[in-house]
Design a protein around this motif. Sequence first.
Motif, mmCIF file in Angstrom:
data_model
loop_
_atom_site.group_PDB
_atom_site.id
_atom_site.type_symbol
_atom_site.label_atom_id
_atom_site.label_comp_id
_atom_site.label_asym_id
_atom_site.label_seq_id
_atom_site.Cartn_x
_atom_site.Cartn_y
_atom_site.Cartn_z
ATOM 1 N N ARG A 95 -23.328 1.968 -1.545
ATOM 2 C CA ARG A 95 -22.097 1.212 -1.372
ATOM 3 C C ARG A 95 -20.934 1.755 -2.212
ATOM 4 O O ARG A 95 -20.078 1.000 -2.664
ATOM 5 N N LYS A 96 -20.899 3.068 -2.391
ATOM 6 C CA LYS A 96 -19.817 3.698 -3.145
ATOM 7 C C LYS A 96 -18.873 4.490 -2.244
ATOM 8 O O LYS A 96 -17.833 4.947 -2.697
ATOM 9 N N GLU A 97 -19.245 4.693 -0.980
ATOM 10 C CA GLU A 97 -18.473 5.557 -0.098
ATOM 11 C C GLU A 97 -17.083 4.972 0.153
ATOM 12 O O GLU A 97 -16.784 3.844 -0.212
ATOM 13 N N ARG A 98 -16.237 5.779 0.774
ATOM 14 C CA ARG A 98 -14.911 5.270 1.128
ATOM 15 C C ARG A 98 -15.037 3.985 1.935
ATOM 16 O O ARG A 98 -16.020 3.772 2.636
ATOM 17 N N LEU A 99 -13.992 3.148 1.849
ATOM 18 C CA LEU A 99 -14.026 1.836 2.473
ATOM 19 C C LEU A 99 -14.299 1.940 3.970
ATOM 20 O O LEU A 99 -15.083 1.149 4.524
ATOM 21 N N TYR A 100 -13.666 2.880 4.648
ATOM 22 C CA TYR A 100 -13.890 3.050 6.089
ATOM 23 C C TYR A 100 -15.369 3.267 6.369
ATOM 24 O O TYR A 100 -15.955 2.636 7.251
ATOM 25 N N ASN A 101 -15.983 4.177 5.633
ATOM 26 C CA ASN A 101 -17.393 4.496 5.854
ATOM 27 C C ASN A 101 -18.303 3.358 5.442
ATOM 28 O O ASN A 101 -19.314 3.086 6.109
ATOM 29 N N PHE A 102 -17.951 2.659 4.368
ATOM 30 C CA PHE A 102 -18.734 1.498 3.946
ATOM 31 C C PHE A 102 -18.763 0.436 5.047
ATOM 32 O O PHE A 102 -19.824 -0.098 5.403
ATOM 33 N N PRO A 151 -5.361 -2.964 -11.036
ATOM 34 C CA PRO A 151 -5.889 -2.363 -9.800
ATOM 35 C C PRO A 151 -5.687 -0.848 -9.791
ATOM 36 O O PRO A 151 -4.632 -0.342 -10.179
ATOM 37 N N MET A 152 -6.710 -0.133 -9.354
ATOM 38 C CA MET A 152 -6.644 1.324 -9.221
ATOM 39 C C MET A 152 -6.999 1.689 -7.782
ATOM 40 O O MET A 152 -8.092 1.393 -7.306
ATOM 41 N N ILE A 153 -6.058 2.328 -7.088
ATOM 42 C CA ILE A 153 -6.255 2.730 -5.701
ATOM 43 C C ILE A 153 -6.688 4.191 -5.673
ATOM 44 O O ILE A 153 -5.972 5.068 -6.183
ATOM 45 N N PHE A 154 -7.847 4.455 -5.095
ATOM 46 C CA PHE A 154 -8.269 5.843 -4.902
ATOM 47 C C PHE A 154 -7.470 6.442 -3.744
ATOM 48 O O PHE A 154 -7.369 5.849 -2.669
ATOM 49 N N ALA A 155 -6.901 7.602 -3.962
ATOM 50 C CA ALA A 155 -6.003 8.225 -2.996
ATOM 51 C C ALA A 155 -6.611 8.247 -1.592
ATOM 52 O O ALA A 155 -7.741 8.677 -1.402
ATOM 53 N N GLY A 156 -5.848 7.773 -0.645
ATOM 54 C CA GLY A 156 -6.274 7.726 0.744
ATOM 55 C C GLY A 156 -6.745 6.362 1.199
ATOM 56 O O GLY A 156 -6.719 6.058 2.393
ATOM 57 N N GLU A 157 -7.179 5.518 0.257
ATOM 58 C CA GLU A 157 -7.639 4.190 0.664
ATOM 59 C C GLU A 157 -6.494 3.319 1.152
ATOM 60 O O GLU A 157 -6.718 2.357 1.895
ATOM 61 N N PHE A 168 -4.489 3.965 3.352
ATOM 62 C CA PHE A 168 -4.474 4.014 4.821
ATOM 63 C C PHE A 168 -5.891 4.176 5.375
ATOM 64 O O PHE A 168 -6.087 4.563 6.520
ATOM 65 N N VAL A 169 -6.888 3.848 4.557
ATOM 66 C CA VAL A 169 -8.298 3.831 4.940
ATOM 67 C C VAL A 169 -8.734 5.194 5.482
ATOM 68 O O VAL A 169 -9.215 5.325 6.607
ATOM 69 N N ASP A 170 -8.567 6.190 4.639
ATOM 70 C CA ASP A 170 -9.075 7.518 4.960
ATOM 71 C C ASP A 170 -10.591 7.450 5.105
ATOM 72 O O ASP A 170 -11.225 6.466 4.702
ATOM 73 N N GLN A 171 -11.183 8.469 5.693
ATOM 74 C CA GLN A 171 -12.626 8.457 5.900
ATOM 75 C C GLN A 171 -13.237 9.775 5.467
ATOM 76 O O GLN A 171 -12.545 10.780 5.314
#
Length: 673
Positions: free
Chosen positions: A493-500, A527-533, A535-538
Amino acid sequence: MAPIFDLLERRKDKFMLWLPAGLPNARAPYLVIGTFDKGPPPTVYETNISPFIKSRHPDLWELDPKTISPPLKDNTVYHYWYEINDLSPEGLGAIQVTDPLAYTIDYRSLRSRDEHSQPASVIKFRDGKLWPCDIDGNEPGPPPIPSQDSMPQNNHMVIYELPTSWSRYKDEQQNDQDVQIDVGTFTDVLALFNAKVAGKRFAGIPAIDNQAIVAELGINALELLPAADAKPIGQWGYATANYYATDFDLGTSGELVKLVEKIHTLNTRFFTDVVMAFGHDPYVYIDFRQFHLDQNAPEEQRSPDRMQSHSNQPRDGYGGRLWRYSWPVDANAQPIVTSSYDPESGQVIDVHPSWAFHKGHLHRWMTSFGVDGLRLDSINNIANYDFIKSYKEYAWSVYNSRYPSADPSKFLVIGEELSDPLDLITSGTLNALWNESWQTRLRALLLGETANGDNFEWTVRKMVNCTLDSNHPFTDGSQSINYITSHDTEGYRKERLYNFLSNNKVYDIERRAKFAFALFLTAVGIPMIFAGEEFVDQMDRPISDKQSDPVNYERKAQDWRSRIFNYVSNMVAFRKTCPALGDDDTEFIHVDESRGGKIMAWKRGGQGQIPVVVVANFTDEDTEGTEYVIANWPDKEKSGWREVTQQRDVPAEWVGREPLMHWEVKVYTYWRA
């Protein structure tokens, strides 16, 4: 004015090499210096090999450039190495190594980047002195110190975690071999903040050429993953080799200064990531025993440096060499030598060599690049609280020197230790920690599940307010770095949000992503946004290594991803400015037991503040009828209530009564910017 670091001052006049504790060497070190010709093939033409002489300070070797014969030419860029007897466990004999204090290095001087190859250091000789310069001879100065008032406070930051090198994708229909990774530069990052900059390797891509994507997102703190030089290509820099130099593949010092100058004009703080558990630096060869640890050596079996903190596991060098943070010991576990020239003060005192080395590059980065905060990697693998605390305190001393009265709410030293041992904070060792538990809770809630042994209500409560976590009770939101995703995308459950979401058969990804960001940007903590999240990068490649799949900005142009981006940027602006969200006070005002406790409402903001009310429906069902009543709504009689996520005013008769759709968060306030 920044505090003086003695060794860095001395290197302005002479070539310097610190060999602590009277290192035995078969001969004096030599300077090998020449000029570079780009060829082909690239070549350094040697003009001189000169021996160092002992300084009046013990353990310090020096060479006045004015004494070199034939004389160095004025206003000329030189490439150089130090020739020493290799004292690493491998013992390669006489070898040429990079200056450990080099501000610029040049891998063009090497035919390959194998394990033992050392790139040339770069310096300019001008007016009888040595001037740090880029490979083109440019002598960048530090960025101007920004107005303190313009910088955000810690509890109103939104951090953007960016791997400086990312990816580009040729065609959505092509296979993963068409993903080019590790091609970003400092100039490409600048293009994310300045629409007038086309970038370097990303020129021609509309998402970079025509937009300032990260500036439009509105974050106010940029964290670059390690920007110091790392030898590998195709990774994100967690193999630091030359700590005082910017990464050769990412760009020059001057290009990084331009980036920092730009983001400071946008009232955005600059954070950098630092790796100090292990390294690949020149001291591996120059003075291994004083600086590094060989865990397999018999004399090290009782060393306090061998084991990780908070576990019974040996420290892991991940292909590098572990830094030594306690003095080397003899067979009876007694320190061998402790007194040496101190690079910081210039005095002869008891010195931890690694401590002094790392403080030196901290001084370099904070004074040359205007660093406004730090993220320290793998604290448990550094495994020395005393060193970490000393490093943190030195960082604060440099920050405090910038202003007559420095604001303590506008600097931060963050550590990554995923078990969240809060004694790192309570002992004053660090200011803040990554909150791994926050990610665990949020991701469980996105699936309607519980986490960490709590029921659903308490999973929500602890996600909303980290000070309620009895196992890890942060006492202030500025101590907790929350994230939906981080660069550690491998593992359960660590993958990018799209993949999760996809992997868990959640197909309304746009709705669920907006739900996640509404909770994320209204929770207690930074809050810390990982680059690409945003716009829900995959993921373009299989999840096997955190360093193999950087962000792809070209996807932001897709319609549904643009809608998420706009939603997130709206919430980022709210998070940065709304006073109630900078406070820790939280009151839960509604738990709908008729729906299994999965519709909840809570109020953010303390006494005297205009409240923010968050209402969340964690179910697959819309609420019935035309209204849904929250009985305990605060300040219901006040005028001017609005719903933030949809940017609309709420009629007075509908305050506290609006229906909810499935997997929807609504955020209300009558505060106005």
